[in-house]
Design a protein around this motif. Structure first.
Motif, PDB file in Angstrom:
ATOM      1  N   VAL A  69       0.174  -3.965   3.519  1.00 28.20           N
ATOM      2  CA  VAL A  69       0.039  -4.105   2.060  1.00 28.20           C
ATOM      3  C   VAL A  69       0.019  -2.743   1.380  1.00 28.20           C
ATOM      4  O   VAL A  69       0.605  -2.555   0.313  1.00 28.20           O
ATOM      5  CB  VAL A  69      -1.218  -4.914   1.716  1.00 28.20           C
ATOM      6  CG1 VAL A  69      -1.399  -5.016   0.206  1.00 28.20           C
ATOM      7  CG2 VAL A  69      -1.147  -6.303   2.339  1.00 28.20           C
ATOM      8  N   ARG A 118       2.534  -1.536  -1.497  1.00 32.83           N
ATOM      9  CA  ARG A 118       2.025  -1.089  -2.803  1.00 32.83           C
ATOM     10  C   ARG A 118       2.611   0.268  -3.183  1.00 32.83           C
ATOM     11  O   ARG A 118       3.009   0.490  -4.338  1.00 32.83           O
ATOM     12  CB  ARG A 118       0.497  -1.032  -2.767  1.00 32.83           C
ATOM     13  CG  ARG A 118      -0.119  -0.637  -4.099  1.00 32.83           C
ATOM     14  CD  ARG A 118      -1.626  -0.591  -4.028  1.00 32.83           C
ATOM     15  NE  ARG A 118      -2.194  -1.918  -3.790  1.00 32.83           N
ATOM     16  CZ  ARG A 118      -2.821  -2.260  -2.677  1.00 32.83           C
ATOM     17  NH1 ARG A 118      -2.950  -1.383  -1.674  1.00 32.83           N
ATOM     18  NH2 ARG A 118      -3.314  -3.472  -2.536  1.00 32.83           N
ATOM     19  N   GLU A 159       5.148   1.016  -6.511  1.00 36.76           N
ATOM     20  CA  GLU A 159       4.905   1.997  -7.569  1.00 36.76           C
ATOM     21  C   GLU A 159       6.106   2.920  -7.754  1.00 36.76           C
ATOM     22  O   GLU A 159       6.482   3.230  -8.893  1.00 36.76           O
ATOM     23  CB  GLU A 159       3.650   2.798  -7.228  1.00 36.76           C
ATOM     24  CG  GLU A 159       2.368   1.969  -7.273  1.00 36.76           C
ATOM     25  CD  GLU A 159       1.154   2.767  -6.845  1.00 36.76           C
ATOM     26  OE1 GLU A 159       1.337   3.956  -6.451  1.00 36.76           O
ATOM     27  OE2 GLU A 159       0.033   2.237  -6.898  1.00 36.76           O
ATOM     28  N   ASN A 187       0.710  -2.725 -10.421  1.00 35.21           N
ATOM     29  CA  ASN A 187      -0.383  -2.985  -9.491  1.00 35.21           C
ATOM     30  C   ASN A 187       0.060  -4.043  -8.497  1.00 35.21           C
ATOM     31  O   ASN A 187       0.942  -4.869  -8.783  1.00 35.21           O
ATOM     32  CB  ASN A 187      -1.629  -3.453 -10.243  1.00 35.21           C
ATOM     33  CG  ASN A 187      -2.863  -3.459  -9.354  1.00 35.21           C
ATOM     34  OD1 ASN A 187      -2.849  -2.863  -8.273  1.00 35.21           O
ATOM     35  ND2 ASN A 187      -3.914  -4.125  -9.788  1.00 35.21           N
ATOM     36  N   LEU A 188      -0.550  -4.022  -7.310  1.00 31.56           N
ATOM     37  CA  LEU A 188      -0.277  -5.014  -6.270  1.00 31.56           C
ATOM     38  C   LEU A 188      -1.594  -5.413  -5.637  1.00 31.56           C
ATOM     39  O   LEU A 188      -2.378  -4.554  -5.226  1.00 31.56           O
ATOM     40  CB  LEU A 188       0.678  -4.446  -5.211  1.00 31.56           C
ATOM     41  CG  LEU A 188       1.038  -5.404  -4.075  1.00 31.56           C
ATOM     42  CD1 LEU A 188       1.961  -6.510  -4.591  1.00 31.56           C
ATOM     43  CD2 LEU A 188       1.710  -4.665  -2.919  1.00 31.56           C
ATOM     44  N   GLN A 189      -1.845  -6.715  -5.530  1.00 28.76           N
ATOM     45  CA  GLN A 189      -3.087  -7.237  -4.974  1.00 28.76           C
ATOM     46  C   GLN A 189      -2.794  -8.422  -4.066  1.00 28.76           C
ATOM     47  O   GLN A 189      -1.806  -9.140  -4.261  1.00 28.76           O
ATOM     48  CB  GLN A 189      -4.042  -7.682  -6.091  1.00 28.76           C
ATOM     49  CG  GLN A 189      -4.559  -6.554  -6.967  1.00 28.76           C
ATOM     50  CD  GLN A 189      -5.406  -7.076  -8.112  1.00 28.76           C
ATOM     51  OE1 GLN A 189      -5.056  -8.042  -8.763  1.00 28.76           O
ATOM     52  NE2 GLN A 189      -6.538  -6.430  -8.345  1.00 28.76           N
ATOM     53  N   LEU A 217       0.862 -12.115  -2.230  1.00 23.96           N
ATOM     54  CA  LEU A 217       0.766 -10.876  -2.995  1.00 23.96           C
ATOM     55  C   LEU A 217       1.148 -11.135  -4.445  1.00 23.96           C
ATOM     56  O   LEU A 217       2.058 -11.912  -4.726  1.00 23.96           O
ATOM     57  CB  LEU A 217       1.703  -9.808  -2.413  1.00 23.96           C
ATOM     58  CG  LEU A 217       1.543  -9.475  -0.923  1.00 23.96           C
ATOM     59  CD1 LEU A 217       2.537  -8.390  -0.529  1.00 23.96           C
ATOM     60  CD2 LEU A 217       0.116  -9.042  -0.615  1.00 23.96           C
ATOM     61  N   ALA A 231       2.186  -8.903  -7.829  1.00 22.72           N
ATOM     62  CA  ALA A 231       2.514  -7.621  -8.443  1.00 22.72           C
ATOM     63  C   ALA A 231       2.501  -7.768  -9.960  1.00 22.72           C
ATOM     64  O   ALA A 231       3.037  -8.745 -10.502  1.00 22.72           O
ATOM     65  CB  ALA A 231       3.880  -7.133  -7.974  1.00 22.72           C
TER      66      ALA A 231
END
Length: 380
Positions: A276, A280, A284, A299-301, A312, A314
């Motif tokens: 991950v 991420r 970016e 952002n990535l979570q 995921l 984004a």
């Protein structure tokens, strides 16, 4: 020049012609003379100042109708007292003259409102990205159309009030508490409610020109706000026409209420072996290289995990709704290509453990028993 002597000479020369024909001929001649004078004056002004003052040509073009009507009325006003007409012809012509004068005032008022609005909106030409411009354009357009309707209503009412029969009929109709008054009131209710809703929209501005909205499960932009309805330009170029009262009485989504910037969401399912942090970092860098990104949010979570994959999410921001959609599509396509080419272990997989059932003993030989259990069976 003695007008009475002139009229006496005309009467002696054309005494065999009925007087009403002479009077109508004088009125028609005065109108033709006024129109000819207007055309000559316009030609001279354009020839003298048309190239140096382009705004003068625009002003003449937009005021041509009221100016011609005003000249005709002035010419008729000069000729009518001299025309040898009886009361049977003079009274209708006088009434027509009064009605035309009232219409002229209303026409001039509408042109003044339109020209003032156009002059004011010249300072706000770009309404796509400019929040302040969309605000002023919406207010001016709504107020202009409501004002035009009010001017027309007042002009028509004033013209009708000049006739005794119509005035009495109108007063009795709207002042009556009978069925006719109720029917008229109910029929006028949708128009009045939409006009009031238009004023509310102009003041509070829940929508503006070129706002991105979702209404009736359709996504589009506010193309035009009329006096009683709103035209929505849908994403596939269709047009949805919605009453103004809809935006006061029912909920809807406005994506550009305070600002045109939007945050787009990209969801993706990957395998548990996905790196991950590496994804991420790549995200970016990819977003920074895109011309559609506004430089605000990236952002990535990991937002969910189930038995097979992790999800995921984004987040990327753009300047407006169309660019947000294009940016999401661009990053989603690049993200899928990156995982496929650079991180194939992150692709979702189906895992299964095959356990033979009891009916499959012939196909799947049993597992040999441990030696301890074999020796125990022999001793027994």
């Amino acid at each position: 020049m003695n007008w009475q002597a002139l009229m006496a000479d005309i009467e002696r020369m054309f005494g065999w012609i009925p007087s009403w024909i002479i009077g109508l001929g004088l009125v028609a001649g005065a109108i033709l003379l006024a129109l000819s004078f207007y055309r000559l004056a316009v030609w001279m002004l354009n020839r003298a100042f048309g190239t140096r003052l382009p705004l003068l040509s625009v002003f003449i073009e937009r005021t041509s109708g009221p100016a011609q009507l005003a000249l005709c009325l002035a010419a008729v006003a000069l000729v009518l007292p001299l025309a040898p007409l009886s009361d049977a012809f003079r009274t209708p012509l006088t009434s027509l003259f009064v009605v035309a004068f009232i219409a002229l005032i209303g026409w001039i008022s509408i042109r003044i409102v339109d020209m003032s609005a156009a002059r004011y909106l010249q300072n706000f030409r770009d309404v796509t990205e400019n929040f302040v411009a969309r605000k002023h354009v919406t207010q001016v357009r709504v107020f202009k159309r409501v004002t035009d309707i009010i001017i027309v209503i007042i002009t028509v009412s004033t013209a009708l009030m000049t006739f005794d029969s119509v005035r009495q009929y109108g007063v009795s109709l709207f002042a009556s508490a009978g069925a006719a008054g109720i029917i008229v009131g109910l029929a006028a209710r949708p128009l009045l409610s939409n006009l009031i809703a238009g004023l509310q929209i102009a003041i509070t501005q829940p929508i503006r020109i070129e706002d991105a909205v979702i209404i009736e499960n359709e996504w589009g932009w506010v193309e035009d706000i009329a006096a009683t309805y709103v035209v929505i330009r849908l994403w596939d170029w269709r047009r949805m026409v919605v009453p103004l009262s809809y935006f006061i009485e029912k909920p809807f989504q406005n994506w550009t209420r305070d600002t045109a910037s939007l945050i787009g969401v990209i969801a993706l399912h990957v395998d548990y072996r996905a790196d991950v942090a590496r994804i991420r970092g790549w995200l970016e860098e990819a977003v920074k290289q895109s011309k559609l990104w506004d430089g605000a949010v990236v952002n990535l979570q990991v937002i969910d995990a189930d038995a097979r994959t992790i999800e995921l999410r984004a987040l990327v921001s753009a300047r407006n709704a169309p660019q947000s959609w294009d940016l999401r599509c661009e990053i989603r396509e690049k993200l899928v290509a990156f995982i496929r080419d650079e991180m194939p272990e992150a692709l979702p997989r189906e895992r299964a453990i095959l356990i033979p059932s009891g009916d499959d003993d012939a196909d799947f030989p049993r597992r040999p028993a441990p030696p301890e259990k074999v020796r125990a069976s022999v001793h027994n």
